[in-house]
Design a protein around this motif. Structure first.
Motif, PDB file in Angstrom:
ATOM      1  N   ALA A 125       0.930  -1.232  -0.016  1.00 15.88           N
ATOM      2  CA  ALA A 125       0.083  -0.103   0.091  1.00 15.88           C
ATOM      3  C   ALA A 125       0.867   1.051   0.195  1.00 15.88           C
ATOM      4  CB  ALA A 125      -1.146   0.004   1.151  1.00 15.88           C
ATOM      5  N   GLU A 126       0.211   2.311  -0.530  1.00 15.75           N
ATOM      6  CA  GLU A 126       0.937   3.779  -0.456  1.00 15.75           C
ATOM      7  C   GLU A 126       0.619   4.288   0.803  1.00 15.75           C
ATOM      8  OE1 GLU A 126       1.761   7.469  -3.186  1.00 15.75           O
ATOM      9  OE2 GLU A 126       1.504   5.613  -4.247  1.00 15.75           O
ATOM     10  N   VAL A 127       1.418   4.504   1.841  1.00 18.16           N
ATOM     11  CA  VAL A 127       1.175   5.151   2.917  1.00 18.16           C
ATOM     12  C   VAL A 127       1.469   6.718   2.889  1.00 18.16           C
ATOM     13  CG1 VAL A 127       1.948   5.328   5.488  1.00 18.16           C
ATOM     14  CG2 VAL A 127       1.525   3.104   4.286  1.00 18.16           C
ATOM     15  N   GLY A 128       2.597   6.825   1.984  1.00 13.95           N
ATOM     16  CA  GLY A 128       3.233   8.437   2.104  1.00 13.95           C
ATOM     17  C   GLY A 128       4.086   8.535   3.034  1.00 13.95           C
ATOM     18  N   ASP A 129       4.174   9.508   3.556  1.00 16.81           N
ATOM     19  CA  ASP A 129       5.210   9.952   4.707  1.00 16.81           C
ATOM     20  C   ASP A 129       4.391   9.816   5.888  1.00 16.81           C
ATOM     21  OD1 ASP A 129       7.358  10.625   5.903  1.00 16.81           O
ATOM     22  OD2 ASP A 129       7.066  12.877   5.549  1.00 16.81           O
ATOM     23  N   MET A 130       4.588   8.736   6.754  1.00 17.35           N
ATOM     24  CA  MET A 130       3.987   8.801   8.105  1.00 17.35           C
ATOM     25  C   MET A 130       4.211   9.890   8.860  1.00 17.35           C
ATOM     26  SD  MET A 130       4.020   4.858   9.172  1.00 17.35           S
ATOM     27  CE  MET A 130       3.256   4.953  10.919  1.00 17.35           C
ATOM     28  N   VAL A 131       3.150  10.537   9.383  1.00 21.49           N
ATOM     29  CA  VAL A 131       3.388  11.831  10.460  1.00 21.49           C
ATOM     30  C   VAL A 131       3.608  11.369  11.520  1.00 21.49           C
ATOM     31  CG1 VAL A 131       1.444  12.864   9.054  1.00 21.49           C
ATOM     32  CG2 VAL A 131       0.689  11.884  10.936  1.00 21.49           C
ATOM     33  N   PRO A 132       4.048  12.328  12.513  1.00 20.99           N
ATOM     34  CA  PRO A 132       4.370  11.977  13.887  1.00 20.99           C
ATOM     35  C   PRO A 132       3.268  11.332  14.705  1.00 20.99           C
ATOM     36  CG  PRO A 132       5.274  14.143  13.119  1.00 20.99           C
ATOM     37  CD  PRO A 132       4.550  13.812  12.128  1.00 20.99           C
TER      38      PRO A 132
END
Length: 166
Positions: A125-132
């Motif tokens: 899956a494409e999560v992108g950039d996991m945020v804090p």
């Protein structure tokens, strides 16, 4: 019985100060709130990790501690893992495949970019950039952690603190 991996990026931390070691950076007040939101979400969903593995960096340790507090779980469930600080995707992956099989719900609190890379590698899956304080919930239909491989996990959910803020 399925196995679940809960990948958590540490919550918001203070910017590195001059002459400060990156390892010792603590959570901001926002970071504390983020970690508590994630812990409360897990509690509401009746998700209780068997163990919380965390990087030994202060911001990750604090995140794990705040989540454990919100879950009203024993602090003894937190397991400090030096290998998760500055781990490569390969090191983190090997860490997961070596988990003990009596564990069915494992939380790992670590750092970007590896948590994002790992979530995407394991699920496709494409999560992108996991945020804090981002939380990726990954389900595996396997008998042993040794069977974890690229793409055989299912991203059940990706939660951000912003989604949990009233």
């Amino acid at each position: 019985m399925p196995r679940y991996l809960y990948l958590v990026r540490h919550a918001q931390s203070a910017e590195k100060q001059v002459n400060q070691n990156d390892f010792g950076r603590e959570l901001t007040s926002t970071g504390v709130k983020q970690a508590l939101l994630v812990g409360n979400y897990l509690l509401q969903q009746q998700i209780m990790p068997d163990v919380i593995m965390t990087s030994t960096a202060e911001r990750a340790r604090m995140t794990a501690s705040m989540i454990a507090d919100a879950l009203k779980t024993d602090i003894e469930k937190i397991n400090l893992q030096e290998d998760l600080y500055e781990a490569s995707t390969r090191t983190f992956f090997q860490f997961i495949t070596q988990l003990e099989d009596h564990l069915h719900h494992v939380m790992c609190v670590a750092h970007n970019p590896v948590v994002t890379y790992l979530a995407e590698y394991l699920t496709g899956a494409e999560v992108g950039d996991m945020v804090p304080a981002g939380l990726a919930i990954i389900k595996f239909n396997i008998q042993s952690w040794k069977e974890v491989s690229q793409g055989n996990g299912e991203l059940e959910n990706y939660i951000t603190p912003e989604m949990l803020t009233p």
